[in-house]
Design a protein around this motif. Structure first.
Motif, PDB file in Angstrom:
ATOM      1  N   SER A 115       0.788  -1.231   0.000  1.00  0.00           N
ATOM      2  CA  SER A 115       0.000   0.000   0.000  1.00  0.00           C
ATOM      3  C   SER A 115       0.822   1.284   0.000  1.00  0.00           C
ATOM      4  CB  SER A 115      -0.971   0.017   1.183  1.00  0.00           C
ATOM      5  OG  SER A 115      -0.270   0.140   2.386  1.00  0.00           O
ATOM      6  N   ARG A 116       2.045   1.265   0.579  1.00  0.00           N
ATOM      7  CA  ARG A 116       2.758   2.542   0.652  1.00  0.00           C
ATOM      8  C   ARG A 116       3.502   2.891  -0.630  1.00  0.00           C
ATOM      9  NH1 ARG A 116       8.032   1.127   2.415  1.00  0.00           N
ATOM     10  NH2 ARG A 116       8.051  -1.105   2.744  1.00  0.00           N
ATOM     11  N   HIS A 117       3.455   2.036  -1.652  1.00  0.00           N
ATOM     12  CA  HIS A 117       4.142   2.349  -2.911  1.00  0.00           C
ATOM     13  C   HIS A 117       3.168   2.985  -3.888  1.00  0.00           C
ATOM     14  CE1 HIS A 117       7.384   0.072  -1.228  1.00  0.00           C
ATOM     15  NE2 HIS A 117       6.636  -1.018  -1.151  1.00  0.00           N
ATOM     16  N   GLU A 118       3.352   4.282  -4.139  1.00  0.00           N
ATOM     17  CA  GLU A 118       2.393   5.044  -4.940  1.00  0.00           C
ATOM     18  C   GLU A 118       2.252   4.522  -6.370  1.00  0.00           C
ATOM     19  OE1 GLU A 118       0.316   7.546  -4.279  1.00  0.00           O
ATOM     20  OE2 GLU A 118       0.781   7.403  -2.143  1.00  0.00           O
TER      21      GLU A 118
ATOM     22  N   VAL B 240       2.336   1.512  -7.440  1.00  0.00           N
ATOM     23  CA  VAL B 240       1.845   0.135  -7.537  1.00  0.00           C
ATOM     24  C   VAL B 240       0.352   0.089  -7.250  1.00  0.00           C
ATOM     25  CG1 VAL B 240       2.054  -2.232  -6.676  1.00  0.00           C
ATOM     26  CG2 VAL B 240       4.072  -0.745  -6.725  1.00  0.00           C
ATOM     27  N   ARG B 241      -0.391  -0.540  -8.159  1.00  0.00           N
ATOM     28  CA  ARG B 241      -1.823  -0.704  -7.997  1.00  0.00           C
ATOM     29  C   ARG B 241      -2.103  -2.198  -7.878  1.00  0.00           C
ATOM     30  NH1 ARG B 241      -6.454   0.166 -12.206  1.00  0.00           N
ATOM     31  NH2 ARG B 241      -4.929  -0.761 -13.596  1.00  0.00           N
TER      32      ARG B 241
END
Lengths: 425, 425
Positions: free
Chosen positions: B67-70, B72-73
């Motif tokens: 979740s903290r990697h902008e 990555v979806r």
């Protein structure tokens, strides 16, 4: 004297407490029958539904809880009928004779004659139902993340909880909190904070068993978590699209049922005198009229408190006290002492709203907010059966509290077969 | 330069490690697609099947891990086909274009053309299958406790595990240990210690990937837990009664499958060049011939190690190293550097037998017994994803180790509806 055979049906709070009291008593053999292999700490079941705890944190094998008592046998089977005339009961495996019988089979959800609603609005009574609710709530957010249709997204992010008692309040509060704090940062396309949560109550206020003031406070606490409380609202229809409430239609992908309950069908099926909810009428010593060796306890027992002139609520302290009273009555019989009359000692009641708020009422003594929640926490940890569970629950909670994460966010399917083949599902 | 879109299919060890390596890289956006919402720590799945751990102890939401990697979806959806000519893939929700694709869908069980065996002999690849195996094993003991028929009791207390690889050995050892230590004291009518456990292997020895000496030691360790090892034995039939093995019939209520695997059908369905087990053939940089922007990793990848001239085994270290190599290759492409060739660095292998024994082999270095088990324990805890899981698993194990109890002995049904009504099931 010959050994007397006490048969206990149901390993909930009533049955388990009775069995523990009768364990290791001379002159008694005890058989506890349950069709589930585990005792369930129901007051925390909503935490499993809301991904805060794992099933094993709040459930323990009945067999294991009672294993060191030589005179207690545990049978994993299903009782189909009681023949009180002949002191015998039928199970799916065999017929069993008894000298004393304790019926403590609990309750199930009642859909007020609309059993077809259950598919669209599961209730919360078993581990299976809790994981099904968890699957539905988490899947709704996942589906909302991928859909490109705004109407569909709104339907997926609308959660309806029917029933404003403690369970309904706990579920609605937990969904509000999960969407606001836990899930909000994990999604890219949807804003989980915009989830609509609607709590529907047919009566004029939620938590009617609490003082007016506490129930108003609970409503405000729910609203601060984004939960709308609709009182005086009757559900007239539930289907795959959503819920009809007092003439309005709410489109919702996830409806949860926390409204009525009815007792296990064993009472009516066996010809006992029952009330409308299927609870068996008992005398002041909790035994059935004309069959003084048959007792009923817990949610299956129709017992009007002589002080309040109201049916006792379906909560763990009532079941526990009834189970212990009945064990004492059986021991008194053996010693040719009088059984006495059952009196419920009300130790107060509590309900929790989200992560750090609760309401607590003990007689005229009332608590709200964080302090009430801490009391709730201590009481629930204290009563949770078994050292391991208690330790693990404390750690799970501490972890969730400080990180805002939830440890058990698993979507588990109902089908175990060949999951890894994309073609097969 | 425009942003390049990397699509990863599958959130197992390969996909998750690739996503982590590509996270927060400038010029790349990453989409990870999985139809499950959780990453599963497969090496400990047998502990869930054997009631030692809860599902949530070894599974974590993929969305939450990343979740903290902008850039990555995470999408919870199912990929149905890859159109490599047009750099596009189809999911059950939408079509998605990619610049780079990583296929890491894993493997499922293969019943060698006898798909009808699956019903009677579940494999162990998912949380659902693990809880189904747990249900079957624990229920067999419960049914044996109530039956009055000696033949039926023998059938219920006979457990057959097909396949002598690490998973089969771990399952058989755990059943042996559970019946001897955990369950023995909980039952009244049956002697759980008399449970018969039979491990069936088609080849001349179990754990053929280990040195001869270690595999002999594992056999002795299994025997000390009451497991019979039948080598050179072929299964010709599995049905509700039991198993036919090389002309003999074993009557057994619980058969578990730990024999063959085959890759996800996505490779063959999309027209890639696959081997007989459905794995996609790749070049030395793990990309597909003619489509250098399509990579394959993990159990779905047919890759022959140039040193040993054998297909790499389907284990977590292979998948992890491949996922990381592919992420590095994509970054190298962007920097117009050569990709290099994938080389597997073998860090050794291990298998555990029961509560406190294991075998470990690192090159020519071999360990057995308690010390090997301690090494196994440290390695598995170290690699388990996420602080919370690691802590909880350590505590669960410590608790089980010192008390001989198992924390997750729940029999959970497949049906969530109205469990509390005895009539409905």
């Amino acid at each position: 004297m010959d050994d007397k055979h006490v048969v206990i049906v149901g390993g909930g709070f009533a049955g388990l407490n009775a069995a523990k009291q009768l364990a290791d008593r001379r002159g008694l053999t005890v058989t506890l029958i349950d069709r589930r292999n585990h005792h369930l700490f129901q007051p925390l079941l909503y935490q499993v539904a809301m991904a805060g705890l794992s099933p094993a944190d709040i459930a323990a094998p009945i067999r294991s809880i009672l294993s060191r008592h030589e005179n207690v046998r545990v049978i994993n089977s299903e009782v189909t009928r009681v023949d009180a005339e002949n002191n015998q009961l039928q199970t799916t495996d065999e017929d069993i004779d008894y000298d004393y019988l304790l019926l403590a089979c609990g309750a199930m959800h009642s859909y007020f004659g609309h059993d077809e609603w259950e598919e669209h609005a599961p209730g919360l009574k078993s581990i299976e139902q809790a994981t099904e609710i968890r699957r539905r709530v988490l899947s709704a957010f996942e589906r909302a993340e991928v859909t490109h249709d705004a109407d569909d997204r709104r339907r997926l992010l609308t959660f309806v909880v029917v029933g404003g008692g403690p369970t309904g309040v706990e579920l609605a509060g937990a969904i509000g909190e999960m969407s606001r704090f836990t899930l909000a940062r994990d999604f890219r396309n949807i804003d989980a904070k915009l989830a609509r949560i609607i709590l529907i109550e047919a009566g004029p206020r939620i938590l009617p068993m609490f003082a007016q003031k506490l129930s108003a406070r609970a409503t405000r606490d729910l609203e601060s978590l984004g939960v709308q409380v609709w009182t005086d609202s009757s559900v007239t229809e539930i289907n795959a699209d959503g819920v009809d409430v007092s003439g309005e239609t709410i489109r919702s992908a996830t409806v949860l049922w926390a409204a009525g309950v009815k007792a296990s069908a064993l009472g009516t099926d066996s010809g006992f005198d029952c009330d409308r909810a299927g609870r068996i009428h008992v005398g002041s010593d909790l035994s059935v009229p004309l069959h003084s060796n048959v007792f009923v306890a817990g949610d299956q027992c129709a017992f009007v408190d002589p002080e309040t002139e109201r049916q006792l609520p379906g909560i763990a302290p009532v079941a526990t006290q009834q189970g212990r009273f009945i064990a004492a009555a059986i021991v008194a019989d053996r010693q040719q002492q009088p059984r006495g009359e059952f009196r419920y000692r009300d130790k107060g009641q509590m309900a929790t709203i989200g992560r750090s708020r609760a309401i607590t009422e003990v007689g005229k003594f009332r608590l709200t907010g964080l302090f009430a929640w801490l009391v709730w926490l201590v009481v629930h940890i204290y009563f949770l059966t078994g050292f391991r569970n208690r330790l693990f629950v404390v750690l799970s909670w501490a972890w969730s509290f400080f990180t805002f994460r939830r440890g058990a966010r698993l979507i588990v399917s109902k089908n175990w077969r060949s999951y890894s083949d994309p073609k097969s599902s």
